[in-house]
Write a protein that holds these residues in place. Structure first.
Motif, PDB file in Angstrom:
ATOM      1  N   GLY A  99      -4.674  -7.546  -0.719  1.00 21.65           N
ATOM      2  CA  GLY A  99      -3.404  -7.327  -0.023  1.00 21.65           C
ATOM      3  C   GLY A  99      -2.618  -6.227  -0.699  1.00 21.65           C
ATOM      4  N   VAL A 100      -1.924  -5.437   0.109  1.00 22.28           N
ATOM      5  CA  VAL A 100      -1.157  -4.311  -0.417  1.00 22.28           C
ATOM      6  C   VAL A 100       0.176  -4.258   0.319  1.00 22.28           C
ATOM      7  CG1 VAL A 100      -1.108  -1.814  -0.771  1.00 22.28           C
ATOM      8  CG2 VAL A 100      -3.280  -3.025  -0.877  1.00 22.28           C
ATOM      9  N   THR A 101       1.268  -4.020  -0.416  1.00 23.60           N
ATOM     10  CA  THR A 101       2.574  -3.749   0.180  1.00 23.60           C
ATOM     11  C   THR A 101       3.092  -2.434  -0.394  1.00 23.60           C
ATOM     12  OG1 THR A 101       3.937  -4.833  -1.506  1.00 23.60           O
ATOM     13  CG2 THR A 101       3.011  -6.239   0.215  1.00 23.60           C
ATOM     14  N   ASP A 102       4.330  -2.114  -0.095  1.00 26.50           N
ATOM     15  CA  ASP A 102       4.923  -0.887  -0.647  1.00 26.50           C
ATOM     16  C   ASP A 102       4.984  -0.917  -2.165  1.00 26.50           C
ATOM     17  OD1 ASP A 102       5.292  -0.335   1.993  1.00 26.50           O
ATOM     18  OD2 ASP A 102       7.457  -0.046   1.880  1.00 26.50           O
ATOM     19  N   THR A 103       5.148  -2.111  -2.760  1.00 25.66           N
ATOM     20  CA  THR A 103       5.411  -2.202  -4.204  1.00 25.66           C
ATOM     21  C   THR A 103       4.450  -3.125  -4.943  1.00 25.66           C
ATOM     22  OG1 THR A 103       7.006  -3.986  -3.816  1.00 25.66           O
ATOM     23  CG2 THR A 103       7.866  -1.729  -3.889  1.00 25.66           C
ATOM     24  N   THR A 104       3.461  -3.714  -4.259  1.00 26.43           N
ATOM     25  CA  THR A 104       2.543  -4.640  -4.933  1.00 26.43           C
ATOM     26  C   THR A 104       1.108  -4.398  -4.496  1.00 26.43           C
ATOM     27  OG1 THR A 104       2.679  -6.375  -3.236  1.00 26.43           O
ATOM     28  CG2 THR A 104       4.325  -6.428  -4.997  1.00 26.43           C
ATOM     29  N   ALA A 105       0.182  -4.813  -5.351  1.00 28.45           N
ATOM     30  CA  ALA A 105      -1.245  -4.818  -5.027  1.00 28.45           C
ATOM     31  C   ALA A 105      -1.820  -6.153  -5.495  1.00 28.45           C
ATOM     32  CB  ALA A 105      -1.964  -3.663  -5.713  1.00 28.45           C
ATOM     33  N   SER A 106      -2.414  -6.900  -4.578  1.00 27.78           N
ATOM     34  CA  SER A 106      -3.051  -8.173  -4.909  1.00 27.78           C
ATOM     35  C   SER A 106      -4.543  -7.943  -5.098  1.00 27.78           C
ATOM     36  CB  SER A 106      -2.798  -9.202  -3.804  1.00 27.78           C
ATOM     37  OG  SER A 106      -1.430  -9.500  -3.710  1.00 27.78           O
ATOM     38  N   LEU A 107      -5.070  -8.429  -6.215  1.00 27.50           N
ATOM     39  CA  LEU A 107      -6.462  -8.194  -6.595  1.00 27.50           C
ATOM     40  C   LEU A 107      -7.196  -9.513  -6.776  1.00 27.50           C
ATOM     41  CD1 LEU A 107      -5.752  -5.526  -9.383  1.00 27.50           C
ATOM     42  CD2 LEU A 107      -6.228  -5.081  -6.969  1.00 27.50           C
ATOM     43  N   SER A 108      -8.504  -9.453  -6.595  1.00 23.11           N
ATOM     44  CA  SER A 108      -9.351 -10.623  -6.831  1.00 23.11           C
ATOM     45  C   SER A 108     -10.683 -10.140  -7.363  1.00 23.11           C
ATOM     46  CB  SER A 108      -9.531 -11.409  -5.527  1.00 23.11           C
ATOM     47  OG  SER A 108     -10.264 -12.592  -5.753  1.00 23.11           O
ATOM     48  N   ALA A 123      -4.837 -11.779  -9.214  1.00 24.27           N
ATOM     49  CA  ALA A 123      -3.535 -11.394  -9.767  1.00 24.27           C
ATOM     50  C   ALA A 123      -2.849 -10.468  -8.786  1.00 24.27           C
ATOM     51  CB  ALA A 123      -3.711 -10.697 -11.114  1.00 24.27           C
ATOM     52  N   THR A 124      -1.519 -10.439  -8.858  1.00 21.80           N
ATOM     53  CA  THR A 124      -0.728  -9.496  -8.077  1.00 21.80           C
ATOM     54  C   THR A 124       0.063  -8.619  -9.038  1.00 21.80           C
ATOM     55  OG1 THR A 124      -0.540 -10.973  -6.166  1.00 21.80           O
ATOM     56  CG2 THR A 124       1.117  -9.236  -6.378  1.00 21.80           C
ATOM     57  N   ASN A 146       3.331   4.336  -1.193  1.00 21.35           N
ATOM     58  CA  ASN A 146       2.483   5.470  -0.806  1.00 21.35           C
ATOM     59  C   ASN A 146       1.892   6.188  -2.024  1.00 21.35           C
ATOM     60  OD1 ASN A 146       1.282   7.067   1.223  1.00 21.35           O
ATOM     61  ND2 ASN A 146       2.837   8.659   0.957  1.00 21.35           N
ATOM     62  N   THR A 147       1.447   5.384  -3.002  1.00 22.84           N
ATOM     63  CA  THR A 147       0.911   5.932  -4.254  1.00 22.84           C
ATOM     64  C   THR A 147      -0.425   5.275  -4.563  1.00 22.84           C
ATOM     65  OG1 THR A 147       3.158   6.272  -5.088  1.00 22.84           O
ATOM     66  CG2 THR A 147       1.376   6.279  -6.712  1.00 22.84           C
ATOM     67  N   THR A 148      -1.371   6.065  -5.055  1.00 27.16           N
ATOM     68  CA  THR A 148      -2.698   5.557  -5.392  1.00 27.16           C
ATOM     69  C   THR A 148      -2.740   5.139  -6.859  1.00 27.16           C
ATOM     70  OG1 THR A 148      -3.746   6.960  -3.727  1.00 27.16           O
ATOM     71  CG2 THR A 148      -5.158   6.079  -5.460  1.00 27.16           C
ATOM     72  N   TYR A 149      -3.296   3.957  -7.106  1.00 28.40           N
ATOM     73  CA  TYR A 149      -3.416   3.408  -8.465  1.00 28.40           C
ATOM     74  C   TYR A 149      -4.878   3.054  -8.738  1.00 28.40           C
ATOM     75  CZ  TYR A 149       1.669   2.941  -8.394  1.00 28.40           C
ATOM     76  OH  TYR A 149       3.010   3.187  -8.321  1.00 28.40           O
ATOM     77  N   SER A 150      -5.227   3.032 -10.024  1.00 30.34           N
ATOM     78  CA  SER A 150      -6.580   2.681 -10.453  1.00 30.34           C
ATOM     79  C   SER A 150      -6.506   1.433 -11.331  1.00 30.34           C
ATOM     80  CB  SER A 150      -7.207   3.835 -11.237  1.00 30.34           C
ATOM     81  OG  SER A 150      -8.510   3.494 -11.675  1.00 30.34           O
ATOM     82  N   PHE A 151      -7.199   0.367 -10.908  1.00 33.55           N
ATOM     83  CA  PHE A 151      -7.143  -0.901 -11.625  1.00 33.55           C
ATOM     84  C   PHE A 151      -8.510  -1.266 -12.201  1.00 33.55           C
ATOM     85  CE2 PHE A 151      -3.815  -1.198  -8.372  1.00 33.55           C
ATOM     86  CZ  PHE A 151      -2.717  -1.497  -9.157  1.00 33.55           C
ATOM     87  N   THR A 152      -8.486  -1.886 -13.388  1.00 37.52           N
ATOM     88  CA  THR A 152      -9.680  -2.486 -13.990  1.00 37.52           C
ATOM     89  C   THR A 152      -9.300  -3.863 -14.529  1.00 37.52           C
ATOM     90  OG1 THR A 152      -9.215  -1.402 -16.103  1.00 37.52           O
ATOM     91  CG2 THR A 152     -10.771  -0.299 -14.621  1.00 37.52           C
ATOM     92  N   VAL A 153     -10.317  -4.698 -14.759  1.00 35.54           N
ATOM     93  CA  VAL A 153     -10.099  -6.052 -15.270  1.00 35.54           C
ATOM     94  C   VAL A 153     -11.078  -6.327 -16.397  1.00 35.54           C
ATOM     95  CG1 VAL A 153     -10.082  -8.514 -14.698  1.00 35.54           C
ATOM     96  CG2 VAL A 153      -9.302  -6.849 -13.002  1.00 35.54           C
ATOM     97  N   LEU A 173     -11.039   0.258  -9.549  1.00 38.08           N
ATOM     98  CA  LEU A 173     -10.754   0.092  -8.124  1.00 38.08           C
ATOM     99  C   LEU A 173      -9.530   0.917  -7.765  1.00 38.08           C
ATOM    100  CD1 LEU A 173     -11.215  -1.442  -5.391  1.00 38.08           C
ATOM    101  CD2 LEU A 173      -9.545  -3.114  -6.239  1.00 38.08           C
ATOM    102  N   SER A 174      -9.673   1.780  -6.778  1.00 41.96           N
ATOM    103  CA  SER A 174      -8.558   2.617  -6.330  1.00 41.96           C
ATOM    104  C   SER A 174      -7.832   1.924  -5.180  1.00 41.96           C
ATOM    105  CB  SER A 174      -9.082   3.981  -5.873  1.00 41.96           C
ATOM    106  OG  SER A 174      -8.019   4.800  -5.422  1.00 41.96           O
ATOM    107  N   VAL A 175      -6.520   1.783  -5.309  1.00 34.93           N
ATOM    108  CA  VAL A 175      -5.700   1.109  -4.296  1.00 34.93           C
ATOM    109  C   VAL A 175      -4.473   1.964  -4.018  1.00 34.93           C
ATOM    110  CG1 VAL A 175      -4.355  -0.941  -3.718  1.00 34.93           C
ATOM    111  CG2 VAL A 175      -6.462  -1.172  -5.040  1.00 34.93           C
ATOM    112  N   LYS A 176      -4.171   2.150  -2.735  1.00 38.55           N
ATOM    113  CA  LYS A 176      -2.990   2.920  -2.353  1.00 38.55           C
ATOM    114  C   LYS A 176      -1.951   1.981  -1.746  1.00 38.55           C
ATOM    115  CE  LYS A 176      -1.476   7.001   0.237  1.00 38.55           C
ATOM    116  NZ  LYS A 176      -1.899   8.101   1.152  1.00 38.55           N
ATOM    117  N   THR A 177      -0.737   2.035  -2.246  1.00 35.69           N
ATOM    118  CA  THR A 177       0.331   1.200  -1.698  1.00 35.69           C
ATOM    119  C   THR A 177       0.752   1.715  -0.325  1.00 35.69           C
ATOM    120  OG1 THR A 177       1.908   2.534  -2.932  1.00 35.69           O
ATOM    121  CG2 THR A 177       1.247   0.429  -3.904  1.00 35.69           C
ATOM    122  N   THR A 178       1.392   0.854   0.432  1.00 33.61           N
ATOM    123  CA  THR A 178       1.846   1.219   1.766  1.00 33.61           C
ATOM    124  C   THR A 178       3.167   1.971   1.698  1.00 33.61           C
ATOM    125  OG1 THR A 178       2.978  -0.897   1.996  1.00 33.61           O
ATOM    126  CG2 THR A 178       0.716  -0.775   2.794  1.00 33.61           C
TER     127      THR A 178
END
Length: 709
Positions: free
Chosen positions: A513-522, A552-553, A560-567, A583-588
């Motif tokens: 799940g992605v919003t303007d200010t959050t990214a939910s990961l699994s 985690a969220t 509207n920004t792309t982020y790179s996440f690792t766990v 994992l590359s994720v872009k916010t809305t």
């Protein structure tokens, strides 16, 4: 909320020629005479009100109430498959029994076996819903149309029209509606209106300096916040003061606190007032204005034919009638406001009753919404209410039925009493409560770590050589929670003991799940020779979150920004796994301009409605037109109802179910829609795309969408 997804699904089934066939029904319980589940002692105000307003003796009123209770027992005994395929049901005052409308003899036999009467009708629910959908499409903007909906007792769709406002457009609508078959036109000379210590249901309350409304019921949320639940058209102003007396005296709380707690549109007419002022408490005692109060013991949904009463601020205050129709659409203000899903009754009502509670026996069923004939009360359909359970469900509230509303004191002197490489032991001084403390909740940061009944706890499964912050809340038997204790910081001991084997790398890192200010990961869980104690989530090279589970969220992101996440996984000895593949994720949303988007994927499922949201930060009025671009796949475009909901709650139809006929063609790729916004529609706030799939056997996915405002 009301089961609109199911209703739309039935429409789709009918439109595609899917027949409802006879089925086997399993009836549970005795087939003998049903007995009410509650004792046959009805509160005097209910008996007297029913006798007075339905023009029957007190003994006849008691008999009616007793028969209604028995009918509800029968309703619970009906097989769900029969309920789903029936064309409606009602309490028949002539027979004193529940009657079920069915389309075949197998269903009739099952209904009778459960103790109900059966009526074989020519139109099933799917056909009635198909007719309703077409009437809704035809009626949009037609002068004089007051409302419409299914009448289960006559097995048709009723349309109400104010004859004094008819035009040639109205006449063409009437001809087209009658041509559908199964449509009944009813003409009137009036149009509907929305009638504008302790917090007792039925008491008056005043929004600011405006005219009064009435208290519906008391309720609480999971944090113990107290609310009165009332009409949405009484609570449209955010953070407005609410008073218990006219003249802005005796403030009791705040209307629509923070926004988002009031609805007056197609979804319904319901809203909240937070009861915040000292000295004000909730009460379950309904003010019956001269009779002993009725104590609310719970809530339920109304049944056509049963007697109901409502309490309101305007004389004669306590009025009763029969439910005649469910899930009806009312059109107000010459077509500028439409409310769906309302319940129609024969009771009278007046301005100032809005938001007051409706009762069936000692169960709350609704919130007063308006009057079909204004403040007049001819014989027939009159007062209308919003089903209560929808409001409780929407805001996740618990109906107040009496008891304790006082929270315990906060635990004192919270402290750490010991640490290991993987655990922290805590203790605190006991809280006090007016009734009694039943337990304590221990939080690790913002996550609940454990629940205990005493004044100490050990939180385990922690990482070695890591700092944690804990707080504690007390709770009582009524569900009231205290404020949090002072925060306690503790650091686990360094790892050791010979374990130098790290966990495996977590697998299949993904965005859920992605919003303007959050990214939910699994991710898939890691394994370890001793045991995985947690996971660290990194935003680039920065630690963003530490969690015990496999999701985690991450919050505080930029639109509207792309982020790179690792766990990375970790164990009690402090060993850490290799990081996952990034994992590359872009916010809305957007950081500028007037186009806002949501790239999260949503499945489009049969007979369900998906909602995807974006938050606009654009200033000023919305553009004319507002442009919506939708990228999706779906096997049947004609089965989709696509709607845009603005921050003000207005609904704009982008694609109507059934547009283009009933021959399926794929959605496929990107489609662009434009709508003309209402005058004064603001650009900023939350815009919602709703896609309802109204047919069976379809598959699809919403890939992305944007709105330019």
């Amino acid at each position: 909320m009301r089961s609109r997804a199911k209703i739309l699904g039935l429409v789709g089934a009918a439109a595609l020629g899917v027949a409802v066939v006879s089925a086997s029904y399993v009836v549970t319980g005795s087939a003998g005479a049903a007995q009410p589940s509650t004792v046959e002692e009805f509160q005097p105000a209910m008996v007297e009100g029913v006798a007075r307003d339905l023009r029957m003796s007190v003994d006849e009123a008691r008999k009616t109430l007793r028969e209604q209770e028995a009918a509800r027992v029968v309703r619970k005994r009906l097989p769900q498959s029969l309920v789903d395929q029936s064309a409606g049901m009602w309490f028949d005052e002539r027979t004193g029994k529940l009657t079920v409308a069915v389309t075949d003899q197998a269903a009739a036999k099952a209904a009778r076996a459960a103790g109900a009467e059966a009526k074989v009708v020519g139109r099933g629910q799917a056909e009635l819903d198909r007719i309703t959908a077409r009437v809704t499409a035809l009626a949009a903007g037609v002068p004089g149309v007051n409302g419409h909906g299914v009448d289960v007792t006559t097995n048709d769709v009723l349309v109400r029209i104010n004859r004094t406002k008819k035009t040639p457009v109205t006449e063409r609508f009437v001809a087209a509606a009658r041509a559908l078959g199964g449509v009944r036109i009813e003409e009137t000379d009036t149009s509907p209106v929305q009638q504008a210590g302790e917090v007792n249901p039925g008491d008056g309350w005043w929004p600011g300096s405006e005219t009064p409304c009435s208290v519906g019921v008391g309720a609480t949320d999971s944090a113990g916040t107290k609310y009165l639940v009332t009409a949405g058209h009484c609570t449209n102003d955010v953070n407005q003061a609410a008073y218990g007396q006219s003249g802005q005296q005796n403030r009791l709380g705040t209307v629509n606190p923070g926004g988002g707690k009031s609805i007056n549109g197609p979804e319904g007419d319901m809203g909240l007032v937070a009861v915040t002022e000292a000295g004000w408490t909730l009460s379950a005692a309904v003010n019956t204005w001269g009779q002993p109060a009725v104590a609310v013991t719970g809530s339920k949904d109304a049944i056509v034919g049963e007697t109901v009463c409502h309490s309101g601020n305007t004389a004669p205050n306590w009025e009763c009638g029969r439910v005649t129709k469910l899930n009806h659409t009312m059109v107000y203000n010459n077509g500028s406001l439409t409310i769906n899903g309302l319940t129609v009754t024969t009771a009278c009502s007046q301005g100032g009753d809005s938001g007051g509670v409706w009762l069936s026996g000692d169960k709350a069923v609704g919130l007063h919404e308006g009057g079909i004939n204004g403040n007049n009360c001819p014989t027939g359909d009159n007062a209308v209410f919003q089903p209560l359970n929808e409001a409780l469900t929407k805001w996740n509230l618990t109906l107040f039925t009496g008891g304790d509303t006082q929270a315990p004191t906060a635990p004192g002197n919270a402290r750490s009493t010991g640490t290991t490489t993987s655990s922290v032991s805590l203790a605190w001084d006991a809280s006090t409560d007016n009734v009694g403390v039943t337990g304590y909740e221990v939080f690790n940061g913002g996550s609940l770590a454990t629940t205990v009944t005493g004044t100490s706890a050990t939180v385990s499964g922690l990482a070695a050589d890591t700092s944690y912050t804990f707080t504690v809340k007390a709770k009582d038997a009524a569900g009231n929670s205290s404020a949090a204790s002072a925060a306690v910081s503790a650091r686990t001991q360094p790892g050791g003991g010979g374990d130098d084997e790290p966990p495996t790398t977590p697998g299949n890192l993904r965005a859920t799940g992605v919003t303007d200010t959050t990214a939910s990961l699994s991710w898939d869980a890691a394994v370890d020779n001793v045991g995985v104690t947690g996971y660290d989530v990194f935003n680039g090279t920065t630690l963003a979150a530490s969690v015990a589970g496999s999701s985690a969220t991450v919050s505080g992101l930029t639109a509207n920004t792309t982020y790179s996440f690792t766990v990375q996984a970790k164990d009690a000895a402090g060993n850490k796994s290799k990081p996952t593949v990034a994992l590359s994720v872009k916010t809305t949303g957007t950081t500028g301009g007037r186009t806002f988007s949501n790239d999260a994927d949503f499945p489009i499922r049969d007979f369900q409605v998906l909602q995807s949201k974006v938050t606009s930060t654009a200033a000023g009025a919305a553009a004319n037109p507002v442009t919506v671009k939708v990228t999706a796949t779906h096997t049947c475009l004609q089965d989709l109802q696509i709607t845009l909901v603005s921050p003000s709650g207005r609904w704009y139809t982008l694609q109507r179910y059934g547009d283009g006929g009933w021959q399926c063609t794929p959605f496929g790729g990107q489609r662009t829609f434009t709508v003309v916004p209402a005058s004064g529609e603001a650009a900023s706030g939350q815009w919602t795309l709703r896609i309802g799939d109204n047919g069976p056997g379809d598959t699809g996915v919403l890939d992305t969408w944007s709105v330019t405002v």
